[in-house]
Design an enzyme around this catalytic site. Structure first.
Site, PDB file in Angstrom:
ATOM      1  N   ASP A   1       0.907  -1.128   0.000  1.00 10.78           N
ATOM      2  CA  ASP A   1       0.000   0.000   0.000  1.00 10.78           C
ATOM      3  C   ASP A   1       0.944   1.174   0.000  1.00 10.78           C
ATOM      4  O   ASP A   1       1.577   1.464   1.027  1.00 10.78           O
ATOM      5  CB  ASP A   1      -0.881   0.007   1.256  1.00 10.78           C
ATOM      6  CG  ASP A   1      -1.899   1.126   1.186  1.00 10.78           C
ATOM      7  OD1 ASP A   1      -1.486   2.272   0.913  1.00 10.78           O
ATOM      8  OD2 ASP A   1      -3.095   0.868   1.384  1.00 10.78           O
ATOM      9  N   HIS A   2       1.113   1.841  -1.136  1.00 11.58           N
ATOM     10  CA  HIS A   2       2.219   2.789  -1.215  1.00 11.58           C
ATOM     11  C   HIS A   2       2.057   3.975  -0.263  1.00 11.58           C
ATOM     12  O   HIS A   2       3.008   4.657   0.043  1.00 11.58           O
ATOM     13  CB  HIS A   2       2.502   3.219  -2.664  1.00 11.58           C
ATOM     14  CG  HIS A   2       1.553   4.229  -3.214  1.00 11.58           C
ATOM     15  ND1 HIS A   2       0.310   3.899  -3.697  1.00 11.58           N
ATOM     16  CD2 HIS A   2       1.661   5.565  -3.372  1.00 11.58           C
ATOM     17  CE1 HIS A   2      -0.296   4.996  -4.119  1.00 11.58           C
ATOM     18  NE2 HIS A   2       0.503   6.025  -3.945  1.00 11.58           N
TER      19      HIS A   2
ATOM     20  N   HIS B   1      -5.852   2.782   0.938  1.00 11.72           N
ATOM     21  CA  HIS B   1      -5.039   3.912   1.401  1.00 11.72           C
ATOM     22  C   HIS B   1      -5.680   4.681   2.565  1.00 11.72           C
ATOM     23  O   HIS B   1      -5.033   4.961   3.568  1.00 11.72           O
ATOM     24  CB  HIS B   1      -4.799   4.907   0.264  1.00 11.72           C
ATOM     25  CG  HIS B   1      -4.174   4.305  -0.960  1.00 11.72           C
ATOM     26  ND1 HIS B   1      -3.233   3.310  -0.913  1.00 11.72           N
ATOM     27  CD2 HIS B   1      -4.349   4.566  -2.289  1.00 11.72           C
ATOM     28  CE1 HIS B   1      -2.851   2.997  -2.143  1.00 11.72           C
ATOM     29  NE2 HIS B   1      -3.525   3.732  -2.999  1.00 11.72           N
TER      30      HIS B   1
END
Ligand code: BG6
Length: 480
Positions: free
Chosen positions: A179-180, A242
């Site tokens: 999950d950047h 996110h």
């Protein structure tokens, strides 16, 4: 760090060009890559080695400009990248790949450590994992790790199914779900902010906090991704992963030791405490929006339904806002408002923690974590205006790190995966519980039980999202 081979599936794709190669190049320049290290860049296109390397070079020139990268070292970096053409749907191809990898590892004196990075369409994840196993590629004497991009499933059932299939090949400890947002430096700083600063630590709970607002707004529209996005919407694309991760990181108790296991346990206790939404609750707590035509920075842009590849009557959400409660004693009664949207008036991800107001001060204290594109933190206090006794004025104290020296999230996450540190990756339990929480929303959207509010492109989203807060006596902090 252990020597390793990185097998990058999807090496000719957009993510590799924009994010992965720039991150790897910066790591190379900062000497953060293991030695020896080799990237097998796997793609379907019949490209020669030199054509592929020129394309990587171009993407580095395009996407590394923000930092003073030393391009004289580019040839040395490109020496580590070998393009390998293959159809990932062909089981036979993996046997050849295996031979190729083994002989390359032998030549380069690389130990038997392999990092498999799947930057491909999610419908290929399970098939690739199965073929890695049957070809023997995933059987190593050293370690093996699997990094995968979202989306991890499109609902609870499909996520479970995918997890089961991956679990037949890789153990949970070997799977690094990206999950950047968890790689963004200010998100990674949240734990420290809360734990080492008594002035923050002491007030991070319901007696002092009125609400938490998490915004991830974008000015871009659906771009070339309509085929994916029209099936996905903001709820699956941004909120399920996110935004919920940001909420969890904000609400989480910081464990004594920031190990992956302890962080996971703390995150789990937050996510388990997220108050489930019943059928009727979705209408009350969730706002669905879609952009109509408008303008971004003075340039006219079309409505979502007029974008190429979007169904003319599409009901897909390009905006979603939600009110969430976390039923833990320290968050009792504190609403967390989440909102995200495409074609809004600014590109900004931030977390605003609003303190309860004192009787004298009109404006509450705010702690604002600027996640991206600007990074930093602002603390808003109230002081007497100098020379004006009795008159309060809000004062902002800002921390603005040197933006040039901040690593990108993919640099942080690749380095962590190479070290075997899973602290900032999504554990399966988190993914599963997040899907479970959004399921009633998905169902309500699919059955059109929630109105779809249109908002002009270039605005802050539909008015209904403002009303969500007004009902509780709050407003969104736009630019605190
Ligand atoms: C991705 C979404 O995960 O995040 C995109 O799929 C979105 O739709 C992107 O644009 C936003 O990321 P960032 O880092 O630019 O905020």
């Amino acid at each position: 760090m252990d020597s390793m081979t990185m097998l990058l599936f999807g090496a000719t794709g957009d993510l590799a060009a924009r994010k992965l190669f720039p991150a790897l190049f910066r790591m190379f320049l900062d000497q953060k890559l293991p030695e020896p290290f080799w990237i097998v860049a796997i793609g379907r296109r019949a490209w020669s080695q030199s054509r592929f390397r020129s394309r990587v070079e171009k993407s580095l020139l395009d996407f590394c400009q923000d930092r003073s990268a030393d391009f004289s070292r580019l040839p040395a970096f490109l020496q580590r990248v070998e393009y390998y053409e293959m159809d990932v749907r062909q089981p036979q191809a993996y046997l050849n790949l295996h031979q190729y990898v083994r002989s390359g590892e032998g030549e380069r004196l690389i130990g038997d450590n392999r990092l498999f990075y799947l930057s491909v369409s999610p419908d290929l994840f399970a098939g690739i994992a199965g073929n890695l196993q049957s070809s023997g590629l995933s059987q190593t004497n050293g370690w093996r790790r699997l990094m995968i991009e979202k989306p991890f499933g499109s609902d609870l059932a499909s996520a479970r199914d995918l997890n089961r299939k991956l679990g037949e090949v890789f153990a949970e400890e070997e799977i690094y779900r990206i999950d950047h947002y968890l790689g963004k430096p200010m998100v990674q700083s949240l734990g420290t902010l809360k734990s080492v600063n008594p002035i923050i630590h002491a007030v991070w709970n319901s007696p002092y906090i009125a609400n938490v607002q998490i915004t991830a707004s974008e000015t871009i529209g659906v771009e070339e991704r309509s085929a994916y996005y029209d099936q996905t919407g903001a709820i699956r694309d941004m909120l399920q992963n996110h935004l919920l991760q940001l909420a969890i990181m904000t609400a989480m108790h910081v464990p004594g030791r920031m190990t992956a296991e302890e962080v996971r346990a703390e995150k789990r206790s937050v996510i388990e405490a997220m108050r489930p939404l019943g059928q009727e609750d979705v209408r009350l707590h969730v706002v669905r929006g879609q952009y109509s035509n408008g303008s971004i920075d003075g340039t006219p842009v079309c409505a979502y339904r007029d974008e190429a590849g979007v169904a003319p009557r599409s009901m897909t959400d390009t905006f979603v806002a939600a009110r969430l409660f976390i039923d833990l004693p320290r968050w009792q009664g504190v609403p967390f408002y989440l909102r995200t949207g495409k074609r809004m008036n600014e590109k900004s991800t931030r977390i605003v923690v609003q303190c309860k107001s004192s009787e004298e001060a009109e404006l509450p204290n705010l702690v604002v974590i600027h996640v991206s594109p600007n990074q930093g933190m602002t603390l808003r206090l109230n002081l007497h205006a100098p020379g004006m006794p009795g008159q309060l004025e809000p004062v902002e104290m800002a921390y603005v790190p040197n933006q040039k020296h901040l690593p990108e999230s993919y640099e942080m996450l690749l380095a962590e995966a190479m070290r075997g540190d899973r602290t900032h990756f999504a554990h399966w339990e988190e993914v599963e519980l997040a899907w479970r929480w959004v399921e009633p929303i998905l169902a309500a959207f699919a059955e059109n039980r929630v109105p779809l509010h249109h908002y002009p492109a270039g605005t802050n989203g539909p008015d209904a999202a403002n009303r969500l807060l007004e009902e509780d006596g709050f407003t969104w902090w736009l630019d605190p």
